[in-house]
Design a protein around this motif. Structure first.
Motif, PDB file in Angstrom:
ATOM      1  N   PHE A  40       0.869  -1.118  -0.040  1.00 18.02           N
ATOM      2  CA  PHE A  40      -0.004   0.067  -0.115  1.00 18.02           C
ATOM      3  C   PHE A  40       0.794   1.254  -0.009  1.00 18.02           C
ATOM      4  CE2 PHE A  40      -3.098  -2.821   1.502  1.00 18.02           C
ATOM      5  CZ  PHE A  40      -4.239  -2.623   0.524  1.00 18.02           C
ATOM      6  N   SER A  41       2.022   1.228   0.511  1.00 18.85           N
ATOM      7  CA  SER A  41       2.919   2.227   0.588  1.00 18.85           C
ATOM      8  C   SER A  41       3.284   2.623  -1.039  1.00 18.85           C
ATOM      9  CB  SER A  41       4.171   2.132   1.465  1.00 18.85           C
ATOM     10  OG  SER A  41       5.112   2.945   1.392  1.00 18.85           O
ATOM     11  N   PHE A  42       3.649   1.448  -1.806  1.00 21.32           N
ATOM     12  CA  PHE A  42       4.152   1.624  -3.100  1.00 21.32           C
ATOM     13  C   PHE A  42       3.045   2.260  -3.927  1.00 21.32           C
ATOM     14  CE2 PHE A  42       7.590  -1.777  -2.948  1.00 21.32           C
ATOM     15  CZ  PHE A  42       8.692  -0.977  -2.276  1.00 21.32           C
ATOM     16  N   LEU A  43       1.691   1.993  -3.298  1.00 18.95           N
ATOM     17  CA  LEU A  43       0.623   2.369  -4.021  1.00 18.95           C
ATOM     18  C   LEU A  43       0.075   3.910  -3.920  1.00 18.95           C
ATOM     19  CD1 LEU A  43      -1.694  -0.642  -4.041  1.00 18.95           C
ATOM     20  CD2 LEU A  43      -0.285   0.139  -5.820  1.00 18.95           C
ATOM     21  N   GLY A  44       0.884   4.575  -2.896  1.00 18.68           N
ATOM     22  CA  GLY A  44       0.640   5.923  -2.396  1.00 18.68           C
ATOM     23  C   GLY A  44      -0.400   6.100  -1.225  1.00 18.68           C
ATOM     24  N   THR A  45      -0.456   4.888  -0.628  1.00 13.04           N
ATOM     25  CA  THR A  45      -1.301   5.071   0.606  1.00 13.04           C
ATOM     26  C   THR A  45      -0.856   5.158   1.953  1.00 13.04           C
ATOM     27  OG1 THR A  45      -3.112   3.488  -0.615  1.00 13.04           O
ATOM     28  CG2 THR A  45      -3.539   3.983   1.610  1.00 13.04           C
ATOM     29  N   GLY A  46      -1.388   6.110   2.949  1.00 12.49           N
ATOM     30  CA  GLY A  46      -0.739   6.223   4.084  1.00 12.49           C
ATOM     31  C   GLY A  46      -0.667   4.941   4.829  1.00 12.49           C
ATOM     32  N   TYR A  47       0.531   4.534   5.160  1.00 12.38           N
ATOM     33  CA  TYR A  47       0.696   3.003   5.765  1.00 12.38           C
ATOM     34  C   TYR A  47       0.316   3.193   7.137  1.00 12.38           C
ATOM     35  CZ  TYR A  47       5.190   5.133   7.471  1.00 12.38           C
ATOM     36  OH  TYR A  47       6.104   5.917   8.012  1.00 12.38           O
ATOM     37  N   LEU A  48       0.282   4.200   7.835  1.00  9.91           N
ATOM     38  CA  LEU A  48      -0.177   4.305   9.286  1.00  9.91           C
ATOM     39  C   LEU A  48      -1.758   4.207   9.506  1.00  9.91           C
ATOM     40  CD1 LEU A  48       1.934   7.168  10.765  1.00  9.91           C
ATOM     41  CD2 LEU A  48       2.394   4.920  11.187  1.00  9.91           C
ATOM     42  N   ASP A  49      -2.334   4.762   8.392  1.00  4.66           N
ATOM     43  CA  ASP A  49      -3.885   4.590   8.242  1.00  4.66           C
ATOM     44  C   ASP A  49      -4.220   3.093   8.020  1.00  4.66           C
ATOM     45  OD1 ASP A  49      -4.073   7.619   9.100  1.00  4.66           O
ATOM     46  OD2 ASP A  49      -4.354   7.857   6.915  1.00  4.66           O
ATOM     47  N   VAL A  50      -3.434   2.501   7.133  1.00  5.10           N
ATOM     48  CA  VAL A  50      -3.651   1.385   6.661  1.00  5.10           C
ATOM     49  C   VAL A  50      -3.514   0.192   7.880  1.00  5.10           C
ATOM     50  CG1 VAL A  50      -2.846  -0.569   5.151  1.00  5.10           C
ATOM     51  CG2 VAL A  50      -3.029   1.810   4.073  1.00  5.10           C
ATOM     52  N   ALA A  51      -2.325   0.472   8.526  1.00  5.46           N
ATOM     53  CA  ALA A  51      -2.018  -0.383   9.690  1.00  5.46           C
ATOM     54  C   ALA A  51      -3.157  -0.396  10.920  1.00  5.46           C
ATOM     55  CB  ALA A  51      -0.706  -0.023  10.294  1.00  5.46           C
ATOM     56  N   GLY A  52      -3.646   1.005  11.075  1.00  3.20           N
ATOM     57  CA  GLY A  52      -4.500   0.927  12.289  1.00  3.20           C
ATOM     58  C   GLY A  52      -6.033   0.374  11.706  1.00  3.20           C
ATOM     59  N   GLU A  53      -6.391   0.482  10.387  1.00  2.00           N
ATOM     60  CA  GLU A  53      -7.776   0.033  10.093  1.00  2.00           C
ATOM     61  C   GLU A  53      -7.394  -1.583   9.740  1.00  2.00           C
ATOM     62  OE1 GLU A  53     -10.522   0.244   6.167  1.00  2.00           O
ATOM     63  OE2 GLU A  53      -8.934   1.795   6.330  1.00  2.00           O
ATOM     64  N   ARG A  54      -6.223  -2.089   9.512  1.00  2.00           N
ATOM     65  CA  ARG A  54      -6.244  -3.543   9.279  1.00  2.00           C
ATOM     66  C   ARG A  54      -6.151  -4.150  10.947  1.00  2.00           C
ATOM     67  NH1 ARG A  54      -4.935  -7.640   6.644  1.00  2.00           N
ATOM     68  NH2 ARG A  54      -3.485  -9.248   7.343  1.00  2.00           N
ATOM     69  N   PHE A  55      -5.645  -3.436  11.627  1.00  3.67           N
ATOM     70  CA  PHE A  55      -5.812  -4.039  13.133  1.00  3.67           C
ATOM     71  C   PHE A  55      -7.171  -3.985  13.610  1.00  3.67           C
ATOM     72  CE2 PHE A  55      -5.356  -3.904  17.828  1.00  3.67           C
ATOM     73  CZ  PHE A  55      -4.634  -5.008  17.888  1.00  3.67           C
ATOM     74  N   LEU A  56      -8.094  -2.916  13.259  1.00  2.00           N
ATOM     75  CA  LEU A  56      -9.366  -2.678  13.969  1.00  2.00           C
ATOM     76  C   LEU A  56     -10.106  -3.825  13.049  1.00  2.00           C
ATOM     77  CD1 LEU A  56      -9.751   1.155  14.257  1.00  2.00           C
ATOM     78  CD2 LEU A  56      -9.714  -0.401  15.943  1.00  2.00           C
ATOM     79  N   ASP A  57      -9.958  -3.966  11.817  1.00  2.00           N
ATOM     80  CA  ASP A  57     -10.884  -5.109  11.056  1.00  2.00           C
ATOM     81  C   ASP A  57     -10.498  -6.522  11.678  1.00  2.00           C
ATOM     82  OD1 ASP A  57     -11.771  -2.946   9.513  1.00  2.00           O
ATOM     83  OD2 ASP A  57     -10.342  -3.371   7.883  1.00  2.00           O
ATOM     84  N   THR A  58      -9.210  -6.610  11.859  1.00  2.00           N
ATOM     85  CA  THR A  58      -8.957  -8.048  12.346  1.00  2.00           C
ATOM     86  C   THR A  58      -9.709  -8.192  13.753  1.00  2.00           C
ATOM     87  OG1 THR A  58      -6.621  -7.855  11.441  1.00  2.00           O
ATOM     88  CG2 THR A  58      -6.819  -9.403  13.455  1.00  2.00           C
ATOM     89  N   LEU A  59      -9.582  -7.106  14.832  1.00  2.00           N
ATOM     90  CA  LEU A  59     -10.410  -7.190  15.961  1.00  2.00           C
ATOM     91  C   LEU A  59     -11.877  -7.475  15.726  1.00  2.00           C
ATOM     92  CD1 LEU A  59      -8.812  -4.583  18.444  1.00  2.00           C
ATOM     93  CD2 LEU A  59      -8.672  -6.813  18.521  1.00  2.00           C
ATOM     94  N   LEU A  60     -12.441  -6.536  14.985  1.00  2.00           N
ATOM     95  CA  LEU A  60     -13.814  -7.015  14.588  1.00  2.00           C
ATOM     96  C   LEU A  60     -14.014  -8.075  13.866  1.00  2.00           C
ATOM     97  CD1 LEU A  60     -16.759  -5.863  14.444  1.00  2.00           C
ATOM     98  CD2 LEU A  60     -16.275  -4.658  12.167  1.00  2.00           C
ATOM     99  N   GLY A  61     -13.298  -8.618  12.992  1.00  2.00           N
ATOM    100  CA  GLY A  61     -13.482  -9.911  12.379  1.00  2.00           C
ATOM    101  C   GLY A  61     -13.458 -11.169  13.409  1.00  2.00           C
ATOM    102  N   GLY A  62     -12.523 -10.927  14.167  1.00  2.00           N
ATOM    103  CA  GLY A  62     -12.031 -11.947  15.345  1.00  2.00           C
ATOM    104  C   GLY A  62     -13.293 -12.225  16.348  1.00  2.00           C
ATOM    105  N   LEU A  63     -13.661 -10.952  16.805  1.00  2.00           N
ATOM    106  CA  LEU A  63     -14.887 -11.073  17.484  1.00  2.00           C
ATOM    107  C   LEU A  63     -16.186 -11.760  16.924  1.00  2.00           C
ATOM    108  CD1 LEU A  63     -14.534  -7.557  19.236  1.00  2.00           C
ATOM    109  CD2 LEU A  63     -14.450  -9.596  20.323  1.00  2.00           C
ATOM    110  N   LEU A  64     -16.370 -11.491  15.648  1.00  3.91           N
ATOM    111  CA  LEU A  64     -17.616 -11.964  14.998  1.00  3.91           C
ATOM    112  C   LEU A  64     -17.196 -13.632  14.899  1.00  3.91           C
ATOM    113  CD1 LEU A  64     -18.221  -9.630  11.880  1.00  3.91           C
ATOM    114  CD2 LEU A  64     -19.617 -10.095  13.932  1.00  3.91           C
TER     115      LEU A  64
END
Length: 724
Positions: free
Chosen positions: A499-523
């Motif tokens: 995502f960094s190579f694609l021009g996306t902010g990696y800090l935002d991606v890291a935070g969203e991935r962790f939150l998505d993982t928490l939500l998916g794990g809880l489900l």
């Protein structure tokens, strides 16, 4: 070479690593090539097709791999077309997620390979959720995904063509490595510093690994038309070595002693550490053999421990005046010599330029592998709440639908499909596996996110970042089927760099991935706990009955041999395989049960005793049967046979106690053989042999006592065709 270096060498020459390298190349290359022409989206679509097919490329016969990969290409294209249209409206997309989530999850009834095809189909559906395409774009995307799938299939089949024996070598090497580890654990039983309970737990856990590896070798060797049709030395050597390794494992398993009594009597005599050292030395030698076969390298010269064995025998002789009877140590010596001799046979065979003709094996190999039939009737018969596959599929469908709806109503970022992806990879048929995957996914994602962020912050050079990207990709696909935690740790920084190579902010991606993982794990966790929970204690009774049935058939085979009948080698090896598989299934089920919530576990202590006692029983039966196979059959008297017939009757009664039904058809007691009624009474030479038979009767009685202490009838029975 110490143990850690051997482990690294095993990994680098393993099928996991070679498959990881092939998958990395197949996925990375299209994106790199098309990016050079400004067509990165095209390359990524082709890479997606290659990724989907790689999931179904599990080790096995070439023809099975080919069929699975081609089936994945077809279902991936179908899912691309269907999802591209359905995603235009939330209602149609919700229906697709629910119906197809259930349908493809039901593929678990057809085995692991079919399950991976279903997983690849659902993965394609999930990854298509973020692709806003018009009709022509959908058609183009499906064509590119098909091209990527065929690209991966071509590379996979080409590699098998160029190195036809490599997969078999790697599977056999891993099998030998597992047996060597099993032997090393046996050495700990001679160590007074390790509790026997801990030794038994590690031993039965390793039994599961050995059984899985043996099945993997059988799958490749005995189902591969090319390997079985070829008459060259390599194919014969692989088959011969595997049969010798299984016989060696049988001898290791049969080397059972009364360890508690032995440790108490001879713990301070200084002889037990010598036993442990020799067993570990033989296990290391076996490990080297496995590594040389797997890596296709010339191994070091074989070791000779005959001098150490002779010295150990003299040490045992010297103990007699002070310690009394040393019979248990003498029995251990006999077993150790037999293992050493079997290891020498394996060493000699692999060092010779051609397989000896007198070792030609005439076993009917097709009888040693299971054949999965894919038909509609199996699917239809499992459409019931009693089926574990049905319950699991409902959980997957509901969790995916809820996850999708949450991403619609909650303020989410650009990668909400990660929630569904987390649910897909975490949710497993058994609660314990879901729990383990949940923990590994969350901790691995957090650790991987930290690693990825640190690399992107402190390594600004793009070339260096690309090198890390390739390294993490290789780790992701190498550990995909081997170590889920390490795979997750690798995949997170790999995605952040992309995502960094694609021009996306990696800090935002890291935070969203962790939150998505928490939500998916809880489900996933909530579904496995609340929606048709699949508690192992409700199913383990079936596994216990299968273990008793296998040991009863083992006992009947022993009875045939003691009655003077010739025991066919094929029949013996088939029953032995059944015992191994049943024992491994029981140990795996017990491990899963102990990972479940305490209040959901029942009879945990009794089941552990049952596991250990059945291991002891199988080992002692194996000790006697292997002796009967090497000696000329002779009928024993009816008095000698009494303990075995009583033990068999006890096991059948125990089986009835587990469930108030008749025992399985194949687990029936044999009538007293008529040819033993008029045989002579036992002589003094039979007395020691009878002690062994009486011990088998005692262990069978102990199994009955353990089962009499528990309440087994109220355990509900569920249909579980393919295991959890």
């Amino acid at each position: 070479m110490n143990r850690r270096i051997r482990e690294i060498a095993y990994f680098l020459s393993s099928q996991n690593f070679s498959n990881g390298f092939r998958t990395t190349l197949s996925i990375l290359l299209p994106s790199l090539v098309f990016d050079q022409f400004g067509q990165l989206d095209t390359g990524m679509a082709i890479s997606l097709g290659a990724l989907a097919v790689s999931l179904s490329d599990a080790p096995g016969p070439v023809q099975h791999r080919r069929n699975a990969m081609l089936a994945t290409v077809v279902v991936s294209v179908g899912m691309t077309l269907l999802t591209g249209v359905a995603r235009l409206h939330p209602i149609s997309m919700t229906l697709e997620i629910g119906l197809l989530g259930f349908f493809f999850s039901m593929f678990v009834i057809y085995g692991n390979r079919a399950t991976s095809v279903g997983t690849a189909a659902l993965l394609t559906m999930i990854l298509m959720l973020d692709r806003p395409l018009d009709l022509m774009g959908i058609l183009r995307e499906s064509g590119l995904i098909a091209a990527g799938g065929l690209w991966y299939t071509a590379i996979g089949l080409l590699s098998s063509r160029l190195r036809p024996y490599q997969a078999a070598r790697q599977a056999l090497g891993q099998c030998i490595h597992a047996v060597a580890t099993f032997m090393a654990i046996k050495a700990d039983f001679y160590d007074i510093s390790t509790p026997l309970d801990d030794d038994y737990r590690r031993l039965v856990a390793q039994q599961v690994v050995v059984s899985e590896q043996q099945d993997a070798v059988r799958e490749i060797l005995f189902k591969s038309r090319q390997l079985m049709a070829e008459s060259d030395n390599t194919s014969r050597l692989l088959v011969l070595t595997f049969t010798d390794v299984v016989d060696l494992y049988d001898q290791i398993l049969a080397m059972y002693l009364d360890y508690a009594d032995m440790l108490e009597r001879f713990g301070q005599a200084g002889v037990l550490p010598r036993f442990a050292a020799l067993i570990r030395k033989l296990s290391i030698e076996l490990d080297y053999i496995g590594l040389s076969i797997q890596a296709s390298v010339i191994r070091r010269p074989p070791i000779d421990i005959s001098k150490q064995l002779d010295d150990l025998w003299q040490h045992i002789e010297a103990l007699s005046p002070e310690y009394g009877s040393t019979l248990v140590l003498r029995k251990a010596m006999v077993g150790l010599r037999a293992i050493s001799q079997r290891l020498s046979i394996i060493q000699n065979n692999i060092s010779q330029p051609s397989v000896p003709t007198d070792r030609a094996d005439t076993l009917e190999y097709g009888r040693f592998v299971s054949h999965q039939v894919i038909d509609w009737s199996s699917f239809r018969n499992n459409l019931t709440r009693e089926s574990s596959a049905f319950r699991h599929s409902v959980r997957v469908a509901v969790s995916l639908v809820v996850g999708y709806l949450l991403t619609l109503v909650l303020p989410y970022g650009d990668y909400s499909y990660w929630v569904l992806l987390t649910v897909l990879v975490i949710l497993k048929p058994a609660f314990s596996l879901t729990k383990q995957r949940n923990i590994e996914r969350i901790t691995g994602t957090l650790a991987g996110a930290i690693i990825g962020v640190l690399i992107l912050m402190f390594v600004p050079d793009k070339a260096a970042q690309f090198a890390f990207l390739v390294l993490f990709m290789l780790g992701t696909y190498s550990f995909l089927r081997f170590n889920y935690l390490v795979m997750v740790v690798c995949v997170t920084p790999f995605l952040l760099i992309v995502f960094s190579f694609l021009g996306t902010g990696y800090l935002d991606v890291a935070g969203e991935r962790f939150l998505d993982t928490l939500l998916g794990g809880l489900l996933a966790f909530g579904a496995s706990y609340l929606l048709f929970p699949n508690w192992e204690s409700n199913q383990i009774v079936n596994t216990m009955r299968e273990m008793l049935s296998a040991n009863i058939r083992y006992m009947n085979l022993l009875l045939d041999g003691l009655s003077g009948k010739s025991v066919p080698v094929v029949d013996y090896k088939l029953v032995r395989k059944e015992v191994y598989v049943a024992s491994a299934n029981l140990a795996a089920a017990f491990q899963r049960m102990t990972s479940e919530p305490k209040r959901k576990q029942r009879n945990e202590t009794l089941i552990y005793e049952f596991v250990v006692l059945n291991h002891i029983l199988s080992a002692n039966i194996a000790t006697l049967i292997t002796g009967l196979l090497t000696d000329r059959p002779r009928p024993y008297s009816a008095e000698v046979l009494k303990p075995i017939k009583r033990a068999t009757a006890t096991l059948i009664d125990s089986q009835k106690r587990l469930l108030e039904t008749q025992p399985l058809e194949s687990a029936t007691a044999r009538p007293a053989p008529t040819d033993t009624i008029d045989t002579p009474e036992p002589t003094s030479a039979d007395l020691l042999f009878m002690e062994h038979l009486q011990f088998i009767q005692q262990v069978s009685g102990d199994i009955g006592k353990v089962l009499s202490k528990g309440n087994w009838v109220d355990h509900p029975v569920t249909k579980n065709p393919d295991g959890p």
